[in-house]
Scaffold this motif. Structure first.
Motif, short mmCIF file in Angstrom:
data_model
loop_
_atom_site.label_atom_id
_atom_site.label_comp_id
_atom_site.label_asym_id
_atom_site.label_seq_id
_atom_site.Cartn_x
_atom_site.Cartn_y
_atom_site.Cartn_z
N VAL A 52 1.05 -1.33 -0.36
CA VAL A 52 -0.07 -0.27 0.28
C VAL A 52 1.13 1.40 -0.08
O VAL A 52 0.62 2.63 -0.20
CB VAL A 52 -1.02 -0.06 0.82
N ARG A 91 -2.88 3.83 -2.44
CA ARG A 91 -4.46 3.84 -2.37
C ARG A 91 -5.19 3.14 -4.20
O ARG A 91 -5.98 2.23 -3.68
CB ARG A 91 -5.36 4.57 -1.83
N LEU A 108 -8.35 -0.64 2.86
CA LEU A 108 -8.50 1.05 2.50
C LEU A 108 -9.96 1.71 2.57
O LEU A 108 -9.76 2.24 3.00
CB LEU A 108 -7.97 1.08 0.99
N VAL A 127 -8.37 4.78 4.32
CA VAL A 127 -7.88 6.21 3.65
C VAL A 127 -9.01 7.14 4.51
O VAL A 127 -8.38 7.91 4.52
CB VAL A 127 -8.78 5.75 2.45
#
Ligand code: BGC
Length: 516
Positions: A343, A348, A409, A413
């Protein structure tokens, strides 16, 4: 290229600091919060398939399942709203808790929220393990849900704040790894406890949820509070000392200065919830809603919650179903490792898009395989070996796609894109939306399978396309961007830059909220 990326140059900071042992241990302990969540995600499906459990608490469901007429449509065998409510109700409680948890996180720090989560979860596990009546199960499930709401609200934020930005992605993903390990362990334990002859195996499955709860309580007691949170609560000196320890160097002045500046800006915002509605937070609010919504619309939790039911529906025997569920659980945990190692290198966006493509293809293959054998009337006749193999292999590839993209994610995120002043509130929105749709998928899956049949997989495939386009067009890359500098990714984004104020503008204008 659609989607933004942070420009090189002035925006790139290189705060000194290494991956200290303190950081690592800190993040590992915090990630136990994920274990709590994972254990519960994985445990309920297996428990609700245990006959003694059904007989004791849901005798109607038990009777229905065991009196299936041979002509019944296979797709509808497990269609029971009461049963799915047992799984899904917890996520409604988590929804409520995450809203309150945001206040605790902001006012008293991330640690207290984690500890509270652990205590609530422990109480829930005890009540469930010793349950004699349905109300004990329900109250227990609610306590578990409150615990999960607290942990999911505080842990990802905490890890993002403590991690050096270069490793933030990987360390944050320990949270997801812990979730998948929790699910996998739950799958294995269900398989073992289902065999207990006294019929009390479900008590162990449910009660053992107390173990990760104890881990997080003990761990969080020893965790340092995050420097961001200390500054937020007016303890700047302590924050600096902590930052020095966490980074393993005295050279933290620049990072500290930026943390204080970010915190000053955030103090201007007295009402983070209503602030979130202002147009300058439009990108953040959009992501806080869209990412968890789409994460659940991948359909992953159909597998997490109902893999044994799904495998039984498509003709597997009881043991084969539980075994297959363990295999997909193992794939999930292993594939998460791929994400951890990539990552912060590939970023991402690429993971999101690759994972989306992989899930989409698998969903179509699974729909075609099930459709070709079961048609719409759900009577497949004798199922050949190739069929079972194809379904399990493609479910595993699908799970792997989720496990290195939307799974981790979906938490990473959102935890890194919100500015401090609205971080707790926005994270609450993220957790709440996640819980609403986790609830929805858990609640309606068996009914959807009954009505949409193999088309269910096409339904989720459609959303995977939509979410991939969304990521491609609207999500800026956040790889390698220090969390204090995150506003720049929005300022530099071709679409979102209309909404956000640039840093220069912000310095000029006094924040209106401070005057209210
Ligand atoms: C999701 C859960 C899901 C799990 C599966 C998490 O990121 O939020 O809903 O069950 O991943 O691994």
């Amino acid at each position: 290229m659609a989607g933004g990326f942070i420009e090189k140059g002035s925006s790139e900071k290189n705060y000194p600091g290494k991956l200290t042992f303190r950081v690592f241990i800190t993040c590992v302990t915090a990630a136990f919060g994920g274990l709590i969540f994972g254990y519960d995600l994985g445990i309920s499906g297996g428990v609700t398939s245990m006959d003694p459990f059904l007989k004791k608490f849901f005798p109607d469901v038990y009777a229905k399942e065991h009196n299936i007429k041979p002509t019944d449509n296979q797709y509808c065998k497990f269609d029971s709203q009461v049963l799915t409510l047992f799984t899904s109700s917890l996520y409604l409680a988590a929804l409520v808790a995450s809203i309150f948890a945001s206040k605790v996180t902001r006012a008293f720090g991330r640690r207290l929220t984690m500890i509270s989560g652990g205590v609530l979860f422990l109480a829930g596990a005890a009540l469930n393990g010793f349950a004699q009546q349905v109300w004990m199960l329900i109250v227990g499930r609610m306590l578990l849900g409150f615990g999960i709401g607290c942990a999911n609200q505080s842990v990802p934020i905490y890890v993002s704040e403590v991690a050096p930005y270069k490793y933030r992605g990987a360390l944050n993903m320990l949270f997801q790894l812990a979730i998948t390990i929790g699910i996998f362990v739950a799958n294995i334990l269900n398989y073992l406890f289902a065999k207990m002859e006294n019929g009390e195996g479900w008590r162990y499955s449910l009660g053992l949820a107390g173990v990760p709860a104890i881990m997080i309580i003990i761990g969080a007691m020893f965790l340092p509070e995050s420097p961001n949170s200390l500054i937020e609560r007016g303890q700047a000196e302590k924050a600096k000392e902590e930052l020095i320890k966490i980074r393993g160097t005295d050279d933290v002045d620049e990072e500290f200065k930026d943390l204080v500046a970010a915190s000053e800006a955030s103090k201007q915002v007295k009402h983070p919830w209503s602030s979130l509605l202002k147009s300058e937070y439009r990108p953040h609010l959009t992501m806080a809603i869209a990412i968890p919504f789409f994460q659940q619309l991948t359909g992953m939790n159909v597998i997490t919650f109902y893999a044994p039911v799904l495998f039984k529906t498509i003709g597997f025997g009881g043991t084969a179903s539980l075994m297959s569920a363990m295999i997909t659980g193992g794939c999930n945990a292993l594939a998460t490792l791929v994400s951890i190692f990539t990552v912060d290198k590939v970023g991402r966006r690429k993971l999101f898009l690759e994972g989306g493509a992989q899930m989409f293809i698998c969903q179509l293959v699974i729909a075609a395989a099930i459709g070709s054998k079961f048609g719409t009337d759900g009577n497949p006749g004798v199922l050949p070996k190739w069929f079972a193999l194809t379904v399990v292999v493609f479910i595993c590839i699908y799970v792997a796609g989720f496990a290195w993209s939307w799974g981790p994610l979906g938490w990473l995120v959102p935890s890194e894109i919100f500015p401090l002043e609205v971080r707790s509130a926005a994270q609450s929105v993220n957790v709440s939306v996640n819980m609403i749709f986790t609830f929805a998928v858990a609640q309606v899956f068996t009914a959807m399978l009954c009505h949409m049949k193999f088309g269910l997989f096409i339904f989720f495939a459609f959303f995977v396309i939509v979410m991939s386009i969304f990521i491609y067009k609207f999500l800026p890359e956040t790889k390698g961007v220090p969390i204090e500098e995150i506003s720049l990714v929005w300022e530099n984004h071709p679409y979102w830059n209309k909404f956000v104020k640039s840093s220069a503008q912000k310095n000029k204008t006094a924040a209106p909220d401070s005057q209210v």
